[in-house]
Design a protein around this motif. Structure first.
Motif, PDB file in Angstrom:
ATOM      1  N   GLU A 268      94.478 -30.736 -59.091  1.00  0.00           N
ATOM      2  CA  GLU A 268      95.351 -31.041 -57.964  1.00  0.00           C
ATOM      3  C   GLU A 268      96.771 -30.862 -58.487  1.00  0.00           C
ATOM      4  N   TYR A 269      97.424 -29.803 -58.067  1.00  0.00           N
ATOM      5  CA  TYR A 269      98.734 -29.436 -58.616  1.00  0.00           C
ATOM      6  C   TYR A 269      99.826 -30.402 -58.177  1.00  0.00           C
ATOM      7  N   ASN A 270     100.672 -30.765 -59.151  1.00  0.00           N
ATOM      8  CA  ASN A 270     101.814 -31.642 -58.889  1.00  0.00           C
ATOM      9  C   ASN A 270     103.070 -30.951 -59.427  1.00  0.00           C
ATOM     10  N   PRO A 271     103.980 -30.513 -58.569  1.00  0.00           N
ATOM     11  CA  PRO A 271     105.169 -29.781 -59.026  1.00  0.00           C
ATOM     12  C   PRO A 271     106.208 -30.639 -59.726  1.00  0.00           C
ATOM     13  N   ILE A 272     106.116 -31.968 -59.625  1.00  0.00           N
ATOM     14  CA  ILE A 272     107.157 -32.835 -60.197  1.00  0.00           C
ATOM     15  C   ILE A 272     106.616 -33.793 -61.270  1.00  0.00           C
ATOM     16  N   GLY A 273     105.371 -33.621 -61.675  1.00  0.00           N
ATOM     17  CA  GLY A 273     104.793 -34.496 -62.685  1.00  0.00           C
ATOM     18  C   GLY A 273     103.483 -33.932 -63.184  1.00  0.00           C
ATOM     19  N   ASP A 274     102.653 -34.790 -63.791  1.00  0.00           N
ATOM     20  CA  ASP A 274     101.360 -34.339 -64.294  1.00  0.00           C
ATOM     21  C   ASP A 274     100.437 -33.947 -63.147  1.00  0.00           C
ATOM     22  N   SER A 275      99.845 -32.769 -63.251  1.00  0.00           N
ATOM     23  CA  SER A 275      98.785 -32.395 -62.327  1.00  0.00           C
ATOM     24  C   SER A 275      97.523 -33.152 -62.713  1.00  0.00           C
ATOM     25  N   LEU A 276      96.570 -33.252 -61.788  1.00  0.00           N
ATOM     26  CA  LEU A 276      95.355 -34.033 -62.020  1.00  0.00           C
ATOM     27  C   LEU A 276      94.152 -33.114 -62.178  1.00  0.00           C
ATOM     28  N   ILE A 277      93.427 -33.305 -63.271  1.00  0.00           N
ATOM     29  CA  ILE A 277      92.221 -32.521 -63.541  1.00  0.00           C
ATOM     30  C   ILE A 277      91.038 -33.217 -62.884  1.00  0.00           C
ATOM     31  N   ALA A 278      90.392 -32.509 -61.954  1.00  0.00           N
ATOM     32  CA  ALA A 278      89.306 -33.124 -61.185  1.00  0.00           C
ATOM     33  C   ALA A 278      87.927 -32.703 -61.664  1.00  0.00           C
TER      34      ALA A 278
END
Length: 356
Positions: free
Chosen positions: A70-80
């Motif tokens: 789940e991509y996050n442009p301003i912080g850590d993205s989340l690995i699902a």
């Protein structure tokens, strides 16, 4: 979605969008609880999504893995999720009781690096070959520091007896000797993982391939040719040529883990004779009609190679039993936790029936 990076350049063969919430990424480095990765938006940092990987069935990400994020442009993205692997290299974790340790995933070739100095060791090479064949990729043996050897042909001849059909290429990072023979392996959108002990020259070799210094290099002790751990974590790097490499820390221990298929390939010569033994459960010791012992007496097989085969097979079998026991303990632990939660629910609602 306005992607700036083509994931096909990183070896990905699927769709740019997995579903409405997730896109693919490739893990480029692992730092305990955090990950470096690359996705369609470029380089990112990521962490495991809360609640993901709790089923115990999904493989925890390692260097080279393709994952759903789940991509996050301003912080850590989340690995699902971890996507299916095409190849996977692991070993027995050096820390007792931890079971299997992932090393790298989704590579096309395994570069087994052995130095043409005191580091050259046939028994260690057999271990690397066994786990490399088990990984599902193609092993290639690189004999580094060819510039300091005065008997390259002799080393190649000795190693070929244990090489199980793998290509053997002497190379020198200092002079460039042998690098021209790697064109079939170091090519765009292909990945090679580098394995070897400390001081074997992995970082220097990566720099030679890259044509620039992208890895720190440290020397070795001249008295015993032992090296220091220059690489401290597994790291995937995209070279200017379009090829990818996964550099790994030097491994002092390389324990077997579920390597039955790799053993059969790496020791095909031993198993060929074993199939000719009179008894199917022959231990290749003093049994009558033992084709393996007869091959040793004829000089077609060495005693050392048989002993290595037995040792690695025994370690692999022990790891299988250890894994079964670990899974059994985890299953009992889950059952105990479910029972504990059930008792808490019963106490909360004053009985065994469901809350109405």
């Amino acid at each position: 979605m306005n992607f700036t990076t083509d994931m096909r350049d990183y070896g990905y063969k699927g769709s740019e969008i997995i579903d409405e919430k997730h896109i693919p990424a490739r893990i480029t480095a692992v730092h305990r609880e955090r990950f470096e990765a690359v996705c369609g938006y470029g380089q990112i940092s990521a962490r495991i999504k809360t609640g993901a990987y709790k089923d115990g069935l999904t493989e925890y990400p390692t260097a080279g893995d393709f994952v759903s994020i789940e991509y996050n442009p301003i912080g850590d993205s989340l690995i699902a999720d971890t996507l299916p692997r095409s190849s996977f290299f692991s070993r027995k974790d050096p820390t007792p009781g931890r079971g299997e340790q992932a090393v790298a995933a989704n590579f096309d070739y395994v570069f087994i690096m052995q130095s043409l100095n005191h580091d050259l060791n046939l028994r260690r090479l057999e271990r690397y070959l066994t786990l490399s064949w088990q990984s599902g990729a193609i092993p290639v043996i690189l004999l580094t520091k060819a510039d300091i050897s005065d008997n390259i042909s002799g080393a190649v001849r000795d190693i070929s007896k244990a090489a199980a059909g793998a290509d053997i290429i002497p190379v020198s990072s200092k002079t460039g000797y042998g690098l021209d023979r790697l064109g079939d392996y170091i090519c765009p959108r292909k990945t090679a993982v580098f394995l070897g002990s400390s001081g074997v020259g992995k970082s220097s070799f990566v720099n030679a391939l890259a044509g620039e210094e992208i890895m720190n290099v440290s020397g070795i002790r001249e008295d015993d040719s032992k090296g220091r751990h220059t690489t401290t974590h597994r790291q995937l790097v995209l070279l200017k040529s379009g090829a990818m490499i996964i550099d790994t820390p030097g491994m002092r221990e390389l324990g077997m883990w579920d390597a039955a298929e790799g053993i059969s390939t790496a020791f095909g010569d031993v198993e060929k004779f074993a199939r000719m033994c009179r008894f199917s459960d022959c231990r290749h010791e003093n049994e009558p009609g033992c084709a393996v012992r007869e091959a040793i007496e004829r000089g077609e097989l060495s005693e050392e190679r048989l002993l290595s085969y037995k040792k690695l097979a025994s370690e692999s079998e022990a790891s299988d039993k250890q894994d079964m026991l670990r899974k059994k303990r985890e299953r009992f632990k889950d059952i105990a936790l479910q029972n504990k939660n059930r008792r808490k629910t019963e106490r909360r609602f004053g009985g065994k029936g469901e809350h109405r």
